[in-house]
Design an enzyme around this catalytic site. Structure first.
Site, PDB file in Angstrom:
ATOM      1  N   GLU A  67       0.771   3.867   1.614  1.00  0.00           N
ATOM      2  CA  GLU A  67       1.124   4.359   2.954  1.00  0.00           C
ATOM      3  C   GLU A  67       2.299   3.575   3.521  1.00  0.00           C
ATOM      4  O   GLU A  67       3.154   4.121   4.221  1.00  0.00           O
ATOM      5  CB  GLU A  67      -0.103   4.274   3.882  1.00  0.00           C
ATOM      6  CG  GLU A  67      -1.111   5.365   3.546  1.00  0.00           C
ATOM      7  CD  GLU A  67      -2.559   5.008   3.827  1.00  0.00           C
ATOM      8  OE1 GLU A  67      -2.829   4.057   4.576  1.00  0.00           O
ATOM      9  OE2 GLU A  67      -3.445   5.704   3.272  1.00  0.00           O
ATOM     10  N   GLY A 111      -7.822   8.950   0.184  1.00  0.00           N
ATOM     11  CA  GLY A 111      -8.218   9.709   1.360  1.00  0.00           C
ATOM     12  C   GLY A 111      -8.395  11.194   1.102  1.00  0.00           C
ATOM     13  O   GLY A 111      -8.481  11.987   2.038  1.00  0.00           O
ATOM     14  N   HIS A 157       0.858  -1.193   0.000  1.00  0.00           N
ATOM     15  CA  HIS A 157       0.000   0.000   0.000  1.00  0.00           C
ATOM     16  C   HIS A 157       0.895   1.244   0.000  1.00  0.00           C
ATOM     17  O   HIS A 157       1.969   1.237   0.604  1.00  0.00           O
ATOM     18  CB  HIS A 157      -0.908  -0.021   1.242  1.00  0.00           C
ATOM     19  CG  HIS A 157      -1.956   1.041   1.193  1.00  0.00           C
ATOM     20  ND1 HIS A 157      -1.690   2.346   1.511  1.00  0.00           N
ATOM     21  CD2 HIS A 157      -3.257   0.994   0.823  1.00  0.00           C
ATOM     22  CE1 HIS A 157      -2.797   3.063   1.341  1.00  0.00           C
ATOM     23  NE2 HIS A 157      -3.759   2.270   0.924  1.00  0.00           N
TER      24      HIS A 157
HETATM   25  P1  PGA Z   1      -9.739   5.779   0.455  1.00  0.00           P
HETATM   26  O1  PGA Z   1      -8.492   4.779   0.657  1.00  0.00           O
HETATM   27  O2  PGA Z   1     -10.879   4.949  -0.104  1.00  0.00           O
HETATM   28  O3  PGA Z   1     -10.028   6.303   1.825  1.00  0.00           O
HETATM   29  O4  PGA Z   1      -9.307   6.827  -0.493  1.00  0.00           O
HETATM   30  C1  PGA Z   1      -8.210   3.767  -0.266  1.00  0.00           C
HETATM   31  C2  PGA Z   1      -6.991   2.999   0.175  1.00  0.00           C
HETATM   32  O5  PGA Z   1      -6.049   3.612   0.697  1.00  0.00           O
HETATM   33  O6  PGA Z   1      -6.925   1.762   0.035  1.00  0.00           O
END
Ligand code: PGA
Length: 248
Positions: free
Chosen positions: A96, A172, A94
């Protein structure tokens, strides 16, 4: 025909008691007939999710895994550990984890290989930054991410992988890629897969879109020919997830 797969990525949200509340709210209203539904929950919520989702038709997934089997890796969880408790899916790479925890393409490749060896289905995330999109290098960048991730993975195993195309600028932020933008990149990913493997593998592999998927845009996204579902963050934490899964 590829079966759609819609996964909730809860990220670092919900204590076990809050997880129980959310699962109770969602599980009976979700359509599982022609869609694979997965809840990717924090490690500490796995036990509760298994308990509450058994016989529900909804699968349980994790959000991370380490590529070694065991040893002095304080704080990490192995694929073998996840597999033994019945985890069916795990999110790998991911954005992140790439940006905040220093995961590299090489680590992500090792994780994919290990997860597949332990009979868990990886949900492999790829996606470009806003700067890369603006510079017009989106597809070039994603081709490299995909090629590095699939290194040394056999044809048979490649088919099992779920790829999630998640443009970083859409995660996000409330800023969703248009369905055309998402389709263009998902098609590009299928193209790279057919170059690495063949048409067969490319036709079988499932590619999700992720990044601000909501009830309001789900249907349009899912109607795109190369998009086989979604990885949903924020909207997987409320009853909105029901509307996304029951998009038809
Ligand atoms: P989001 O996140 O739907 O809040 O944009 C998606 C993700 O990070 O998998």
């Amino acid at each position: 025909m590829r079966k759609k797969i819609i996964a909730g990525n809860w990220k670092m949200n919900k204590t076990p008691s809050q997880a129980a509340e959310l699962i109770n709210e969602l599980k009976d209203s979700i359509n599982k007939e022609d869609v694979d539904v997965v809840f990717c929950v924090p490690f500490v919520d796995l036990a509760c999710a298994f308990d509450m989702l058994k016989d529900s038709g909804i699968s349980v997934g994790a959000q991370n895994v380490y590529f070694e089997d065991n040893g002095a890796f304080t704080g990490e969880i192995s694929a073998k550990m996840l597999s033994e408790i019945g985890v069916r899916y795990v999110i790998i790479g991911h954005s992140e984890r790439r940006s905040l925890f220093g995961e590299t393409d090489e680590m992500i490749n090792k994780k994919l290989l290990k997860v597949i060896a332990n009979d868990i289905i990886p949900i492999l995330c790829v996606g470009e930054s806003l700067e890369q999109r603006e510079d017009g290098v989106t597809l070039d960048f994603i081709r490299i991410q995909v090629k590095k991730a699939f290194k040394n993975i056999s044809d048979e195993d490649a088919k099992k992988v779920v790829v999630a195309y998640e443009p970083i600028w859409a995660i996000g932020t409330g800023k969703t890629a248009t369905s055309e933008q998402a389709q263009e990149v998902c098609k590009g990913i299928r193209q790279v897969i057919s170059e690495i493997y063949d048409e067969n593998v490319a036709n079988d592999i499932r590619i999700q879109y992720g990044g601000s998927v909501k009830e309001a845009n789900a249907k349009e996204i899912f109607e795109m020919p190369d998009i086989d579902g979604a990885l949903v963050g924020g909207a997987s934490l409320s009853s909105e997830f029901i509307g996304i899964v029951n998009y038809k």
